[in-house]
Design a protein around this motif. Structure first.
Motif, mmCIF file in Angstrom:
data_model
loop_
_atom_site.group_PDB
_atom_site.id
_atom_site.type_symbol
_atom_site.label_atom_id
_atom_site.label_comp_id
_atom_site.label_asym_id
_atom_site.label_seq_id
_atom_site.Cartn_x
_atom_site.Cartn_y
_atom_site.Cartn_z
ATOM 1 N N UNK A 7 0.865 -1.187 0.000
ATOM 2 C CA UNK A 7 0.000 0.000 0.000
ATOM 3 C C UNK A 7 0.894 1.227 0.000
ATOM 4 N N UNK A 8 0.667 2.128 -0.953
ATOM 5 C CA UNK A 8 1.422 3.389 -0.988
ATOM 6 C C UNK A 8 0.463 4.553 -1.156
ATOM 7 N N UNK A 9 0.684 5.595 -0.366
ATOM 8 C CA UNK A 9 -0.056 6.848 -0.501
ATOM 9 C C UNK A 9 0.943 7.897 -0.971
ATOM 10 N N UNK A 10 0.724 8.414 -2.183
ATOM 11 C CA UNK A 10 1.624 9.405 -2.775
ATOM 12 C C UNK A 10 1.057 10.801 -2.512
ATOM 13 N N UNK A 11 1.876 11.659 -1.910
ATOM 14 C CA UNK A 11 1.399 12.972 -1.470
ATOM 15 C C UNK A 11 2.407 14.055 -1.868
ATOM 16 N N UNK A 12 2.026 15.293 -1.605
ATOM 17 C CA UNK A 12 2.985 16.378 -1.749
ATOM 18 C C UNK A 12 3.957 16.342 -0.570
ATOM 19 N N UNK A 13 5.042 17.123 -0.648
ATOM 20 C CA UNK A 13 6.143 17.029 0.303
ATOM 21 C C UNK A 13 5.670 17.054 1.756
ATOM 22 N N UNK A 14 6.023 15.979 2.474
ATOM 23 C CA UNK A 14 5.636 15.827 3.874
ATOM 24 C C UNK A 14 6.591 16.617 4.776
ATOM 25 N N UNK A 15 6.126 17.022 5.975
ATOM 26 C CA UNK A 15 7.001 17.766 6.891
ATOM 27 C C UNK A 15 8.209 16.918 7.282
ATOM 28 N N UNK A 16 9.417 17.371 6.999
ATOM 29 C CA UNK A 16 10.608 16.525 7.173
ATOM 30 C C UNK A 16 10.867 16.088 8.607
ATOM 31 N N UNK A 17 10.601 16.945 9.572
ATOM 32 C CA UNK A 17 10.894 16.563 10.951
ATOM 33 C C UNK A 17 9.927 15.502 11.469
ATOM 34 N N UNK A 18 8.831 15.304 10.771
ATOM 35 C CA UNK A 18 7.829 14.322 11.214
ATOM 36 C C UNK A 18 7.827 13.067 10.346
ATOM 37 N N UNK A 19 8.583 13.057 9.247
ATOM 38 C CA UNK A 19 8.452 11.964 8.277
ATOM 39 C C UNK A 19 8.751 10.597 8.873
ATOM 40 N N UNK A 20 9.803 10.475 9.639
ATOM 41 C CA UNK A 20 10.158 9.174 10.201
ATOM 42 C C UNK A 20 9.017 8.611 11.031
ATOM 43 N N UNK A 21 8.447 9.434 11.920
ATOM 44 C CA UNK A 21 7.339 8.978 12.763
ATOM 45 C C UNK A 21 6.098 8.675 11.930
#
Length: 699
Positions: A7-21
């Motif tokens: 399953x993949x959800x393709x989005x616009x640029x995610x907030x970098x400091x939160x991406x790992x979580x």
């Protein structure tokens, strides 16, 4: 048929400091939901993917349909469901209908229990969830539980509908093996197409053939390393290679948070080397490092001695054949930032720290606690009291305490608050105050976090203690206590800092006296909260000790006595551990608990004098004699700080103590005998509990 699921959800640029979580949560919650529905095994392998523009998960061996499972449901008491002739009541028929059954099911109902508690049970088979339905539920749950920093609303392509998510979503991939699973979310229908790297992809649109080929196709066709962990490891590898090419033993600065953030900013990393003019190295390296890391996300290069060089590493998201334009662009961008830092540094040094002090009277610290200027005076008073107890240079302590907050009014700290204290140290040296005072000013915020180093010198320790105690006593005094996970004034961190300095520097200071001295600096400004604050500090200490491997019983036994000199706590714990290993320990701990319970019931004052003439029973005479032999040995070891020997000496008391409780009635009818025996037990209790409350070791 079981196949791997993607399953993949393709989005616009995610907030970098939160991406790992975000990536970990998306994969974990979705997979857990599938497991709970029986579509995936409890030990199914789960692979998480997260890049700047996608969240994805691959779950191994997912079933197309979960297995049916038998369900036994409690219906109602027999007396309610069946009439006197055993026929179903309307209530039972209605209940069965709600479960999709009719009156014919009555004959198959089971009875559980007896008498009035006898209950009707309905056994049925619950059909297993289909993958489409189960995945739809799992995806919705995963999105609902995402730790999104801030939600945004956006309009869908139909021009009418609005949805809310962390960033606008554009594509949804759901593959079971090679088959598309029909689901939808955020206005998107599932398919097999996703997008590759904005600039580097061989194919901008990547059609995923199979759930198993996802990562490889994205890498080869889309120029994207989808795995956060793999991308991070590649950046670490390239940083090391680039540093080695620079030579001279240089290394990239280690910063886990920066590494995570940069990993979240690129889809295919390419590490390049940049440089700036050496003239900038005249600025304190902390300033240059902070501006490169915080503003530009560069990795500064340090030499073998840990000094900053004029080179830095750039983690680029593109890999052109000629990298000069990329490197040159980054060098042009960082130069004004470094020039700003140099300007702030030069301007700040035109005024001494001393000249800035009047300005602190205009800076509000807390509306109930006054200004920073008033706070400085309190810190000075507390530091003076501590210095006197420890015999530390009072003049140096006062100079450091007075100037410790002056750098809050400098341009550099105004631009980079993280540098408070550090810049004060540099400016103090520039003002000719000497290393001792300058280092104390820099270090007075230490330890800033778990594992941080302590202040370097005694002056710094005194000022750091005073600063943290002022914060703790002040905030507790106005009722600003931490609640749950909320601790806006970092009081837990301050308490742990005080604990670490008292223990690791083995300071001969009483905790209660420290709190009284700190409270005195406030006068009538605050309420007395020393009891609550002391409890708070002991709670933090208990948690810290348990994390270090001491058992809850050991910690409880030592801290129950509220030891005032925290530097002794480690020795007390070692003594308790050694005592607990003795064969006599369990019996003595149980006896100590029994003695404590007896003494608690005494009304009025506890008798203290034991009169030998009133010792009429052989067992109490033997215990008195044993105390006469053991007490001097135990007390001598205690006075010498040998707590282990002091407690081990008590082992000789086991036999006399056991015999006393077997043969002596403490609460005798004769009041003189009773008081004498209570006094004897009081002496025993005092001897046994000088180092720890041994009763806490009793199971």
């Amino acid at each position: 048929m079981n196949q791997n699921l993607l399953v993949e959800l393709f989005v616009e640029e995610l907030p970098p400091k939160a991406l790992k979580r975000l990536g970990e949560s998306f994969a974990g919650v979705l997979a857990d939901s599938l497991k709970a529905q029986g579509l995936a095994a409890a030990d199914a392998v789960v692979a998480s993917y997260a890049s700047p523009r996608r969240l994805a998960v691959q779950v191994a061996n997912v079933a197309a349909k979960a297995a049916d499972k038998p369900v036994s449901q409690k219906l109602m008491p027999v007396a309610v469901g069946l009439d006197a002739e055993g026929r179903a009541t309307p209530a039972l028929i209605k209940k069965l209908a709600s479960l999709g059954a009719d009156e014919s099911a009555v004959a198959g109902l089971k009875r559980v229990g007896e008498g009035k508690a006898e209950t009707l049970m309905f056994d049925s088979v619950q059909p297993g969830a289909t993958l489409a339905a189960g995945l739809q539920q799992a995806l919705e749950t995963a999105l609902a539980k995402l730790p999104i920093p801030k939600v945004m609303g956006y309009q869908l392509a139909d021009g009418w509908s609005t949805v809310s998510f962390v960033r606008p979503a554009h594509k949804l991939v759901a593959l079971h093996g090679a088959d598309v699973i029909d689901i939808s979310v955020l206005g998107l229908k599932s398919g097999r197409e996703t997008l590759g790297h904005r600039f580097e992809a061989a194919k901008q649109v990547v059609s995923i053939t199979n759930a198993d080929t996802y990562a490889e196709q994205l890498k080869s066709e889309g120029a994207v390393i989808a795995s956060f962990a793999e991308r991070r490891a590649e950046i670490v590898r390239q940083l090391a290679v680039a540093a080695a090419k620079v030579g001279g033993g240089v290394r990239a600065i280690e910063d886990e948070a920066l590494l995570d953030e940069v990993t979240a900013l690129v889809e295919r990393p390419n590490v390049l080397v940049g440089q700036f003019e050496e003239d900038f190295l005249a600025v304190p390296q902390e300033c240059l490092i902070l501006t490169m890391k915080a503003n530009q996300k560069y990795f500064p290069l340090l030499d073998a001695a840990g000094k900053l060089t004029n080179k830095f590493l750039i983690v680029s998201n593109i890999a052109p054949e000629d990298v000069s334009a990329v490197v040159g662009g980054n060098e042009r961008v960082v130069r004004p930032r470094l020039a700003d830092a140099k300007f702030f540094f030069d301007q700040d040094r035109k005024k001494s720290l001393e000249s800035r002090l009047p300005g602190l009277a205009k800076v509000v610290y807390h509306n109930k606690l006054g200004t920073q200027g008033e706070r400085v005076e309190r810190v000075r008073a507390i530091a003076k009291a501590i210095a006197a107890k420890l015999g530390v240079d009072a003049a140096a302590v006062d100079a450091a305490a007075k100037l410790a907050k002056a750098d809050l009014l400098t341009d550099m700290v105004g631009e980079f608050p993280e540098l408070q204290g550090i810049m004060g140290g540099y400016y103090a040296k520039h003002d000719g105050l000497g290393d001792t005072v300058a280092d104390a000013i820099e270090d007075h915020y230490k330890p800033r976090f778990a594992g941080d180093e302590l202040p370097r010198n005694a002056v710094g320790v005194v000022v750091a203690l005073a600063d943290k105690l002022e914060t703790l006593v002040g905030m507790f005094g106005i009722g600003q206590l931490p609640t749950g996970d909320k601790d806006p004034f970092a009081l837990r961190r301050h308490a742990l800092g005080v604990i670490r300095m008292l223990i690791e520097r083995d300071l001969a200071l009483s905790l209660d006296e420290l709190l009284r001295d700190a409270a005195a600096a406030f006068g009538a400004l605050i309420a007395d909260a020393s009891g609550a604050l002391a409890g708070f500090i002991y709670e933090r200490l208990a948690g810290s000790l348990r994390e270090q491997g001491y058992s809850a019983q050991e910690v409880d036994a030592v801290l129950a006595l509220r030891p005032q000199r925290l530097g002794d706590v480690a020795k007390r714990l070692a003594a308790v551990r050694a005592f607990a290993a003795l064969p006599e320990a369990a019996a003595l701990a149980a006896a100590n608990k029994r003695v404590g319970n007896i003494l608690k019931k005494i009304e009025g004052e506890l008798p203290t004098e034991v009169k030998p003439a009133l010792l009429v029973e052989a067992a109490e005479q033997a215990l008195f004699a044993a105390l006469g032999e053991v007490a001097p040995k135990s007390e001598q070891a205690f006075a010498q700080g040998d707590y282990t020997a002091s407690l081990q000496a008590l082992a000789a008391l086991r036999g006399p103590v056991d015999a006393f409780f077997d043969g002596v009635m403490v609460n005798a009818d004769d009041l003189q005998l009773r008081a004498n025996r209570q006094a004897l037990l009081g002496q025993l209790h005092g001897l046994m509990n000088r180092i720890a409350d041994l009763s806490r070791l009793s199971a």
